[in-house]
Scaffold this active site. Sequence first.
Site, PDB file in Angstrom:
ATOM      1  N   TYR A   1      29.136  48.818  40.700  1.00 16.00           N
ATOM      2  CA  TYR A   1      30.119  48.625  42.033  1.00 16.00           C
ATOM      3  C   TYR A   1      29.486  49.562  43.077  1.00 16.00           C
TER       4      TYR A   1
ATOM      5  N   ALA B   1      55.271  62.091  36.901  1.00 16.54           N
ATOM      6  CA  ALA B   1      55.500  62.424  35.819  1.00 16.54           C
ATOM      7  C   ALA B   1      55.066  62.516  34.572  1.00 16.54           C
TER       8      ALA B   1
ATOM      9  N   LYS C   1      35.505  50.654  52.143  1.00 19.73           N
ATOM     10  CA  LYS C   1      34.899  48.959  52.669  1.00 19.73           C
ATOM     11  C   LYS C   1      34.962  49.185  54.247  1.00 19.73           C
TER      12      LYS C   1
ATOM     13  N   GLY D   1      24.270  56.391  38.470  1.00 26.68           N
ATOM     14  CA  GLY D   1      24.906  54.702  38.064  1.00 26.68           C
ATOM     15  C   GLY D   1      24.713  54.008  39.192  1.00 26.68           C
TER      16      GLY D   1
ATOM     17  N   HIS E   1      31.436  22.399  59.372  1.00 26.82           N
ATOM     18  CA  HIS E   1      30.165  22.811  59.968  1.00 26.82           C
ATOM     19  C   HIS E   1      29.769  23.543  61.511  1.00 26.82           C
TER      20      HIS E   1
ATOM     21  N   LEU F   1      51.170  56.743  47.937  1.00 22.95           N
ATOM     22  CA  LEU F   1      51.425  55.586  47.559  1.00 22.95           C
ATOM     23  C   LEU F   1      50.179  55.106  48.960  1.00 22.95           C
TER      24      LEU F   1
ATOM     25  N   GLU G   1      19.704  55.318  37.214  1.00 20.15           N
ATOM     26  CA  GLU G   1      20.453  54.201  36.080  1.00 20.15           C
ATOM     27  C   GLU G   1      20.022  54.397  34.716  1.00 20.15           C
TER      28      GLU G   1
ATOM     29  N   GLY H   1      30.823  55.126  36.139  1.00 19.03           N
ATOM     30  CA  GLY H   1      32.553  54.074  35.384  1.00 19.03           C
ATOM     31  C   GLY H   1      33.294  55.091  35.786  1.00 19.03           C
TER      32      GLY H   1
HETATM   33  P1  FAD Z   1      45.156  53.441  40.683  1.00 15.68           P
HETATM   34  O1  FAD Z   1      45.619  52.621  41.906  1.00 15.68           O
HETATM   35  O2  FAD Z   1      44.584  54.233  40.235  1.00 15.68           O
HETATM   36  O3  FAD Z   1      47.449  54.091  40.880  1.00 15.68           O
HETATM   37  C1  FAD Z   1      47.674  54.582  40.330  1.00 15.68           C
HETATM   38  C2  FAD Z   1      48.459  55.947  40.432  1.00 15.68           C
HETATM   39  O4  FAD Z   1      49.574  56.920  39.756  1.00 15.68           O
HETATM   40  C3  FAD Z   1      48.216  56.657  41.698  1.00 15.68           C
HETATM   41  O5  FAD Z   1      48.583  56.493  42.592  1.00 15.68           O
HETATM   42  C4  FAD Z   1      48.010  58.300  40.965  1.00 15.68           C
HETATM   43  O6  FAD Z   1      48.500  59.087  41.327  1.00 15.68           O
HETATM   44  C5  FAD Z   1      49.420  57.440  40.473  1.00 15.68           C
HETATM   45  N1  FAD Z   1      49.506  58.467  38.955  1.00 15.68           N
HETATM   46  C6  FAD Z   1      49.418  58.615  37.769  1.00 15.68           C
HETATM   47  N2  FAD Z   1      50.502  59.117  36.928  1.00 15.68           N
HETATM   48  C7  FAD Z   1      51.036  59.354  37.335  1.00 15.68           C
HETATM   49  C8  FAD Z   1      52.123  60.163  37.175  1.00 15.68           C
HETATM   50  N3  FAD Z   1      52.674  60.269  35.790  1.00 15.68           N
HETATM   51  N4  FAD Z   1      53.130  60.726  37.879  1.00 15.68           N
HETATM   52  C9  FAD Z   1      53.316  60.356  38.783  1.00 15.68           C
HETATM   53  N5  FAD Z   1      52.179  59.580  39.789  1.00 15.68           N
HETATM   54  C10 FAD Z   1      51.257  58.988  39.141  1.00 15.68           C
HETATM   55  N6  FAD Z   1      39.021  47.342  43.401  1.00 15.68           N
HETATM   56  C11 FAD Z   1      38.643  46.033  43.965  1.00 15.68           C
HETATM   57  O7  FAD Z   1      39.417  45.063  43.458  1.00 15.68           O
HETATM   58  N7  FAD Z   1      37.635  45.728  45.385  1.00 15.68           N
HETATM   59  C12 FAD Z   1      37.349  46.940  45.637  1.00 15.68           C
HETATM   60  O8  FAD Z   1      36.581  47.009  46.649  1.00 15.68           O
HETATM   61  C13 FAD Z   1      37.166  48.351  44.866  1.00 15.68           C
HETATM   62  N8  FAD Z   1      36.499  49.125  45.426  1.00 15.68           N
HETATM   63  C14 FAD Z   1      36.872  50.493  44.704  1.00 15.68           C
HETATM   64  C15 FAD Z   1      35.675  51.291  45.190  1.00 15.68           C
HETATM   65  C16 FAD Z   1      36.200  52.710  44.427  1.00 15.68           C
HETATM   66  C17 FAD Z   1      35.612  53.692  45.589  1.00 15.68           C
HETATM   67  C18 FAD Z   1      37.022  53.164  43.466  1.00 15.68           C
HETATM   68  C19 FAD Z   1      37.257  54.636  43.055  1.00 15.68           C
HETATM   69  C20 FAD Z   1      37.613  51.854  43.278  1.00 15.68           C
HETATM   70  C21 FAD Z   1      37.684  50.315  43.939  1.00 15.68           C
HETATM   71  N9  FAD Z   1      38.595  49.312  42.976  1.00 15.68           N
HETATM   72  C22 FAD Z   1      38.241  48.477  44.292  1.00 15.68           C
HETATM   73  C23 FAD Z   1      39.521  49.453  41.826  1.00 15.68           C
HETATM   74  C24 FAD Z   1      40.823  49.779  42.403  1.00 15.68           C
HETATM   75  O9  FAD Z   1      40.791  51.286  43.249  1.00 15.68           O
HETATM   76  C25 FAD Z   1      41.306  49.206  41.348  1.00 15.68           C
HETATM   77  O10 FAD Z   1      41.271  48.815  40.813  1.00 15.68           O
HETATM   78  C26 FAD Z   1      43.410  49.735  41.566  1.00 15.68           C
HETATM   79  O11 FAD Z   1      43.496  50.959  42.460  1.00 15.68           O
HETATM   80  C27 FAD Z   1      43.799  48.933  39.947  1.00 15.68           C
HETATM   81  O12 FAD Z   1      45.079  49.750  40.520  1.00 15.68           O
HETATM   82  P2  FAD Z   1      46.257  50.880  39.030  1.00 15.68           P
HETATM   83  O13 FAD Z   1      47.633  50.303  40.166  1.00 15.68           O
HETATM   84  O14 FAD Z   1      46.248  50.710  38.499  1.00 15.68           O
HETATM   85  O15 FAD Z   1      45.360  52.522  39.159  1.00 15.68           O
HETATM   86  P1  NAD Z   2      30.289  50.957  37.215  1.00 12.66           P
HETATM   87  O1  NAD Z   2      31.094  50.320  36.041  1.00 12.66           O
HETATM   88  O2  NAD Z   2      30.783  49.230  38.084  1.00 12.66           O
HETATM   89  O3  NAD Z   2      28.830  51.137  36.817  1.00 12.66           O
HETATM   90  C1  NAD Z   2      28.861  52.128  35.969  1.00 12.66           C
HETATM   91  C2  NAD Z   2      26.803  52.049  35.741  1.00 12.66           C
HETATM   92  O4  NAD Z   2      26.774  54.136  35.561  1.00 12.66           O
HETATM   93  C3  NAD Z   2      26.035  51.095  35.526  1.00 12.66           C
HETATM   94  O5  NAD Z   2      24.799  49.949  35.439  1.00 12.66           O
HETATM   95  C4  NAD Z   2      25.789  52.498  34.045  1.00 12.66           C
HETATM   96  O6  NAD Z   2      24.590  51.659  32.559  1.00 12.66           O
HETATM   97  C5  NAD Z   2      25.620  53.628  34.827  1.00 12.66           C
HETATM   98  N1  NAD Z   2      25.632  54.393  34.507  1.00 12.66           N
HETATM   99  C6  NAD Z   2      26.545  54.307  32.913  1.00 12.66           C
HETATM  100  N2  NAD Z   2      26.362  56.108  32.296  1.00 12.66           N
HETATM  101  C7  NAD Z   2      25.062  56.169  33.045  1.00 12.66           C
HETATM  102  C8  NAD Z   2      24.428  57.726  32.933  1.00 12.66           C
HETATM  103  N3  NAD Z   2      24.697  58.371  31.981  1.00 12.66           N
HETATM  104  N4  NAD Z   2      23.230  57.972  33.476  1.00 12.66           N
HETATM  105  C9  NAD Z   2      22.917  56.681  34.546  1.00 12.66           C
HETATM  106  N5  NAD Z   2      23.252  55.174  34.406  1.00 12.66           N
HETATM  107  C10 NAD Z   2      24.445  55.492  34.329  1.00 12.66           C
HETATM  108  O7  NAD Z   2      31.382  51.251  37.945  1.00 12.66           O
HETATM  109  P2  NAD Z   2      31.474  52.259  38.550  1.00 12.66           P
HETATM  110  O8  NAD Z   2      30.556  52.447  39.694  1.00 12.66           O
HETATM  111  O9  NAD Z   2      31.476  54.093  38.779  1.00 12.66           O
HETATM  112  O10 NAD Z   2      33.030  51.335  38.977  1.00 12.66           O
HETATM  113  C11 NAD Z   2      33.952  52.034  38.555  1.00 12.66           C
HETATM  114  C12 NAD Z   2      34.923  51.072  38.771  1.00 12.66           C
HETATM  115  O11 NAD Z   2      35.718  50.508  40.485  1.00 12.66           O
HETATM  116  C13 NAD Z   2      34.063  49.349  38.693  1.00 12.66           C
HETATM  117  O12 NAD Z   2      33.968  48.875  37.333  1.00 12.66           O
HETATM  118  C14 NAD Z   2      35.382  48.037  38.947  1.00 12.66           C
HETATM  119  O13 NAD Z   2      36.260  48.586  38.717  1.00 12.66           O
HETATM  120  C15 NAD Z   2      35.832  49.227  39.999  1.00 12.66           C
HETATM  121  N6  NAD Z   2      35.014  49.161  41.694  1.00 12.66           N
HETATM  122  C16 NAD Z   2      35.151  47.785  42.145  1.00 12.66           C
HETATM  123  C17 NAD Z   2      34.905  47.630  43.350  1.00 12.66           C
HETATM  124  C18 NAD Z   2      34.702  46.135  43.895  1.00 12.66           C
HETATM  125  O14 NAD Z   2      35.684  45.170  43.637  1.00 12.66           O
HETATM  126  N7  NAD Z   2      34.204  45.864  44.757  1.00 12.66           N
HETATM  127  C19 NAD Z   2      34.311  48.627  43.732  1.00 12.66           C
HETATM  128  C20 NAD Z   2      33.849  49.656  43.349  1.00 12.66           C
HETATM  129  C21 NAD Z   2      34.459  49.459  42.124  1.00 12.66           C
END
Ligand code: FAD
Ligand code: NAD
Length: 466
Positions: free
Chosen positions: A187, A120, A53, A184, A445, A40, A207, A271
């Site tokens: 983020y 599911a 983080k 890439g 402040h 979960l 990049e 991405g």
């Molecule tokens: P998810 O969190 O992906 O959850 C989907 C869940 O569904 C999963 O647990 C999966 O196992 C389950 N699931 C899928 N299909 C099925 C199925 N058929 N049966 C049962 N279970 C299933 N966002 C921020 O806002 N701030 C951040 O700092 C940030 N940092 C990030 C850092 C990293 C390294 C990554 C990868 C992402 C980060 N994100 C951040 C993005 C954030 O994690 C996602 O936007 C968020 O988790 C999306 O929520 P969700 O519920 O849509 O999907």
């Molecule tokens: P991103 O979209 O932030 O960045 C992907 C980068 O890869 C871009 O700069 C793009 O130009 C580059 N790129 C794409 N194809 C490439 C290639 N073939 N060779 C070299 N560079 C290439 O994607 P991410 O860093 O994988 O993160 C995915 C998503 O997760 C984010 O878009 C965001 O929604 C979420 N996230 C959010 C946070 C946060 O809120 N602090 C932190 C981590 C992740």
Amino acid sequence: MTRTLKTKVLVIGGGPGGYVTAIRAGQLGLDVTVVEADRLGGTCLIRGCIPSKALIHAAAKFDTIREAVGAGKLGISLACEPQLNLGETLRWKEGIVDRLSDGVAGLLRRAKVQVISGWARFSDGKSCVVETTAGPVTITAEHVVLAAGSEPVELPNLPFGGPIVSSTGALSFEQLPRRLAVVGAGYIGLELGSAFRKLGVEVTVVEAQDRILPLYDKQLVRPVARWLERAGVIVHLGAKVKSFESGTLAAEGKDGKLVEVNADAVLVTVGRRPRTQGWGLETMGVDMDGRFVRVDDRCRTSMKNVWAIGDLVGEPMLEHKAAAQGEMVAEIIAGHRRRFDPVAIPAVCFTEPEIVSVGMSQADAEAAGVEIIASQFPFAANGRALSMEAGDSGGFVRVLARKTDQRIVGIQAVGAHISELSGEFAVAMEMGATLADIAGVIHAHPTLSEAFFEASLGGLGHAIHI
Ligand code: FAD
Ligand code: NAD
């Protein structure tokens, strides 16, 4: 034998979208079932926001301690180098993840939500089969909320495996690589790349576009680019990755020049894509919007009583968007009148220094033909920033207001700890604040929030401290 279960609300996915839907629906007295194949908490709690983080924090602490070695800083010095026990750091990080995941389980229990563990699979819009350890369960529901989230994009020429890892792999490295190539500069690439650099790893970023963090404007990312340069992170821009063979990452750089990076591991962060395969979405017949599930402003799909939220339905793929949509969908199912129509969804990048963007950028305003007043206040003139060694990083707060009525339409900021101001920025935008509203609020402040206050005063033409 297949067990059957009927429920009012079936939520697929226990990430921030799914678990928030379920808790809110439970609070509203609805009969709710959540299906989650993994732990979960979803991507965010288990392998995303929270563990990243935690690692960023540990890395910053290590870096700060290391700065004290020898002559030291601020009159604080250390006689020897700090030691990193990566195993202990990862255990500490996992402890936080466990605590939060257990917390979600507790909250779901309190809301009387039934949790089914397993994957599911749908064969039509309103029923699915879940393979659980106790055998298959068929679940039928009146309402289905799809919150299946997203997964990392894999590059065909750099498939995940061995030294080529996604963010999930990088968050659990058993040993730190000596040299890390990051593909890439978005983020994840820059958040984790910077953390690994602070832990002593040699980091090179490749990049495809001609700038880092292409989502943000050039001025906003300049302090981050400066930090990367000072920290010795090598950045290749406009480079297309070709292959990784025998420890060498090859890319085609600008003007077709070959770029070669020697690396022990490659972190691919180009991405994420919505998880639309492997669970029978195609059998449901919902309309798609490109790679995402199409929804309207109530998160309704094209199929009656099938809802979709979070990363599955489009950008921004952020935790707080998924959770907000989930809460709304639960309330609509319970009969409330709601729409998903936020003025702004804040975006925060936890780089060094941090970046926040809320609402329109200058380019957005220009494209929309909105005449704006842009006012910026530097961290270099903010007492709190200086007293926290954050005054010389090039940080600032920029406020954009409509010229006609001085209503704030966008706020961008960069600087240490600026993520904590994202709430104040979002409140200002959501409540329709004008420059005078912010300038009329007494800000404590010395705090970084005074930079927002001063930028607003500046927009009115009379900043005090600059
Ligand atoms: P998810 O969190 O992906 O959850 C989907 C869940 O569904 C999963 O647990 C999966 O196992 C389950 N699931 C899928 N299909 C099925 C199925 N058929 N049966 C049962 N279970 C299933 N966002 C921020 O806002 N701030 C951040 O700092 C940030 N940092 C990030 C850092 C990293 C390294 C990554 C990868 C992402 C980060 N994100 C951040 C993005 C954030 O994690 C996602 O936007 C968020 O988790 C999306 O929520 P969700 O519920 O849509 O999907
Ligand atoms: P991103 O979209 O932030 O960045 C992907 C980068 O890869 C871009 O700069 C793009 O130009 C580059 N790129 C794409 N194809 C490439 C290639 N073939 N060779 C070299 N560079 C290439 O994607 P991410 O860093 O994988 O993160 C995915 C998503 O997760 C984010 O878009 C965001 O929604 C979420 N996230 C959010 C946070 C946060 O809120 N602090 C932190 C981590 C992740």
